[in-house]
Scaffold this motif. Structure first.
Motif, PDB file in Angstrom:
ATOM      1  N   ILE A 106       0.883  -1.088  -0.171  1.00  0.00           N
ATOM      2  CA  ILE A 106      -0.119   0.000   0.096  1.00  0.00           C
ATOM      3  C   ILE A 106       0.750   1.159   0.002  1.00  0.00           C
ATOM      4  CG2 ILE A 106      -1.603   1.295   1.158  1.00  0.00           C
ATOM      5  CD1 ILE A 106      -2.969  -1.415   2.306  1.00  0.00           C
ATOM      6  N   ASP A 107       1.691   1.314   0.985  1.00  0.00           N
ATOM      7  CA  ASP A 107       2.535   2.353   1.318  1.00  0.00           C
ATOM      8  C   ASP A 107       3.855   2.539   0.395  1.00  0.00           C
ATOM      9  OD1 ASP A 107       3.643   4.902   2.032  1.00  0.00           O
ATOM     10  OD2 ASP A 107       4.019   4.545   4.017  1.00  0.00           O
ATOM     11  N   ARG A 108       3.746   2.118  -1.185  1.00  0.00           N
ATOM     12  CA  ARG A 108       4.990   1.944  -1.765  1.00  0.00           C
ATOM     13  C   ARG A 108       4.586   2.588  -3.331  1.00  0.00           C
ATOM     14  NH1 ARG A 108       7.391  -3.972  -2.780  1.00  0.00           N
ATOM     15  NH2 ARG A 108       9.041  -3.132  -4.396  1.00  0.00           N
ATOM     16  N   ASN A 109       5.554   2.746  -3.997  1.00  0.00           N
ATOM     17  CA  ASN A 109       5.454   3.049  -5.437  1.00  0.00           C
ATOM     18  C   ASN A 109       6.112   1.963  -6.228  1.00  0.00           C
ATOM     19  OD1 ASN A 109       4.283   5.795  -6.028  1.00  0.00           O
ATOM     20  ND2 ASN A 109       6.108   6.581  -4.819  1.00  0.00           N
ATOM     21  N   PHE A 110       5.341   1.505  -7.238  1.00  0.00           N
ATOM     22  CA  PHE A 110       5.628   0.395  -8.126  1.00  0.00           C
ATOM     23  C   PHE A 110       6.069   0.803  -9.432  1.00  0.00           C
ATOM     24  CE2 PHE A 110       3.091  -1.871  -4.797  1.00  0.00           C
ATOM     25  CZ  PHE A 110       3.945  -3.081  -4.692  1.00  0.00           C
TER      26      PHE A 110
END
Length: 491
Positions: free
Chosen positions: A141-145
């Motif tokens: 969730i708290d992450r850029n992909f």
């Protein structure tokens, strides 16, 4: 010092602005309304104050983190209290279950209303929710992909999510813990926030249940609009600029395609090294990037159902049994979801949410009066429903519903919001819940928060990662700020 323009002063934009200021950038937030807040704005009618957007506040630590980025402490500027009960759930058989604050209190509530077996199962359920949350939040969730392959970058976390049953279905997952069908509804209705039925929503969206049923629901003094007001004040205190009552008409670009700033409706131009746009994504592409086709994920997107919201100011006060948030579950469940999501018709036996902030805050209604709203899920504008025709009968049905369930019903102020109104406000398909959280529209499969065709252009809000809801859009602002910081650092 790099300069960044944030288009939209809602929760996503203000969250991004706080992070960017904290990272040392110059920031200007441009908001078309005369007050900050975006969807979390404010509606005044004849002495009543209504929250026209989100009304359920969870995960207040995300607000605290944004404020701390600009040197402000949450408790100093945004007093709030935890609601107990978070919800009062009423069922078709006349029974009631309250979602109590704290594990012990909720276990006791379940023991009293559903029996000792389900009460004992509650501890296992909470532990499962906590484990899901601890895996999902940092890793998914708290992450850029940058691509779906990013899911494979932490195979241990992915394997843990599989073992926890995160890729199963929410409804069956809840039923494995509890026997009482009322608890099945109470702990799975949150799937609607994701735009799906409990039978089709991934079990990983039980984190929404964790946020409001375990971590708790909060009420800020003065209503939800107090949140963007506090964020905006902290931004200005830290040296950021707010341009209110201004509308962005164009994103300016250099010859190489890079962002150069924005042009406002009055002709003013603001130079910028990067832009964070929080408009609903399809609207953003149509209005601000008309020469670019929207990404394929957006062109083929599936949208969540919408909602009719009737804001009501009424004479009289409700009885002591009425809570701040009240969920009235219809007897029909599977058929109601089938009508809403598959047949795209009005629910034959709808479940409804009634929020009554005046039971917690006397300032939102005149003395002796009640401020509230009633929300009914309805299809989005892809359905064959004419809201010019449907609005009146819907309002009348909701009025009867309030009378039947013990709410004050002598209406002195009102505002009815339909899917057509949501569309007018700039929400694609007439839904405030954006894209449904199907597997193909979750995590790295959701429309990205950047577009490589426009270097320096980034997005935040519910249509991009990580998704819908106050916690998610606050995180979306953080993720967009991280993109900007990396872009400007590499420039």
């Amino acid at each position: 010092m790099s300069r960044v323009v944030v288009v939209g002063g809602g929760l996503a934009g203000l969250s991004a602005a706080c992070r960017l200021l904290g990272a040392g950038h110059q920031v200007t937030v441009v908001e078309r309304e005369p007050v900050p807040g975006g969807r979390a704005g404010v509606l005044h009618r004849d002495g009543f104050t209504f929250d026209p957007g989100p009304s359920v506040l969870t995960m207040r630590d995300l607000i605290a983190d944004a404020l701390r980025a600009v040197g402000t402490e949450l408790d100093d500027v945004l007093p709030m209290r935890r609601l107990d009960p978070a919800y009062r759930a009423s069922f078709a058989d006349g029974s009631t279950i309250r979602v109590r604050a704290g594990r012990d209190a909720m276990r006791a509530e379940i023991a009293e209303t559903c029996g000792s077996v389900d009460a004992a199962a509650f501890d296992d359920f909470v532990e499962w929710l906590r484990r899901l949350y601890r895996v999902e939040m940092p890793h998914f969730i708290d992450r850029n992909f940058d691509s779906p392959l990013g899911l494979l970058s932490d195979p241990v976390a992915a394997a843990r999510l599989v073992r926890l049953g995160g890729f199963g279905r929410l409804g069956p997952a809840v039923r494995r813990f509890f026997r009482d069908p009322r608890l099945h509804k109470l702990f799975s209705f949150q799937a609607l926030y994701a735009g799906l039925s409990p039978e089709s929503a991934l079990a990983l969206y039980a984190v929404i249940t964790y946020m409001d049923s375990v971590e708790g629901v909060w009420y800020p003094e003065g209503g939800m609009h107090a949140v963007p007001l506090a964020l905006a004040a902290a931004i200005e205190k830290a040296g950021g600029e707010l341009s209110l009552g201004s509308s962005v008409e164009e994103v300016l670009r250099r010859g190489d395609g890079r962002v150069a700033g924005v042009a406002l409706a009055g002709g003013q131009r603001i130079a910028a090294d990067a832009v964070v746009c929080t408009l609903d994504l399809p609207v953003a592409y149509r209005r601000l990037l008309p020469d670019l086709p929207a990404p394929r994920r957006l062109r083929t997107a599936r949208y969540s159902p919408s909602a009719v919201v009737w804001h009501v100011g009424a004479k009289g006060r409700p009885g002591p049994e009425i809570g701040h948030h009240n969920i009235h579950f219809g007897d029909e469940w599977a058929g109601a979801f089938r009508a809403l999501l598959e047949e795209k018709t009005l629910m034959p036996d709808p479940s409804r949410l009634v929020t009554v902030p005046s039971v917690s805050d006397d300032s939102v209604a005149p003395p002796g009066s009640t401020a509230m709203f009633v929300l009914e899920p309805v299809p989005n504008l892809s359905a064959d429903l004419d809201w010019r025709r449907e609005a009146g009968p819907m309002r009348d049905r909701l009025h009867v519903f309030l009378q039947q369930h013990g709410y004050p019903s002598e209406v002195v102020a009102e505002e009815l919001v339909t899917p057509a109104d949501w569309e007018t406000q700039g929400m694609e398909a007439g839904t405030p819940f954006a894209l449904a959280h199907t597997f193909a529209q979750t995590g790295p499969f959701r429309p990205a928060n950047h577009d490589r065709r426009v270097p320096g252009m980034f997005f935040a809000g519910s249509a991009t990662v990580p998704g819908v809801g106050v916690p998610m859009v606050l995180i979306s602002g953080k993720l967009a700020a991280e993109r900007v910081d990396a872009y400007l650092g590499a420039a």
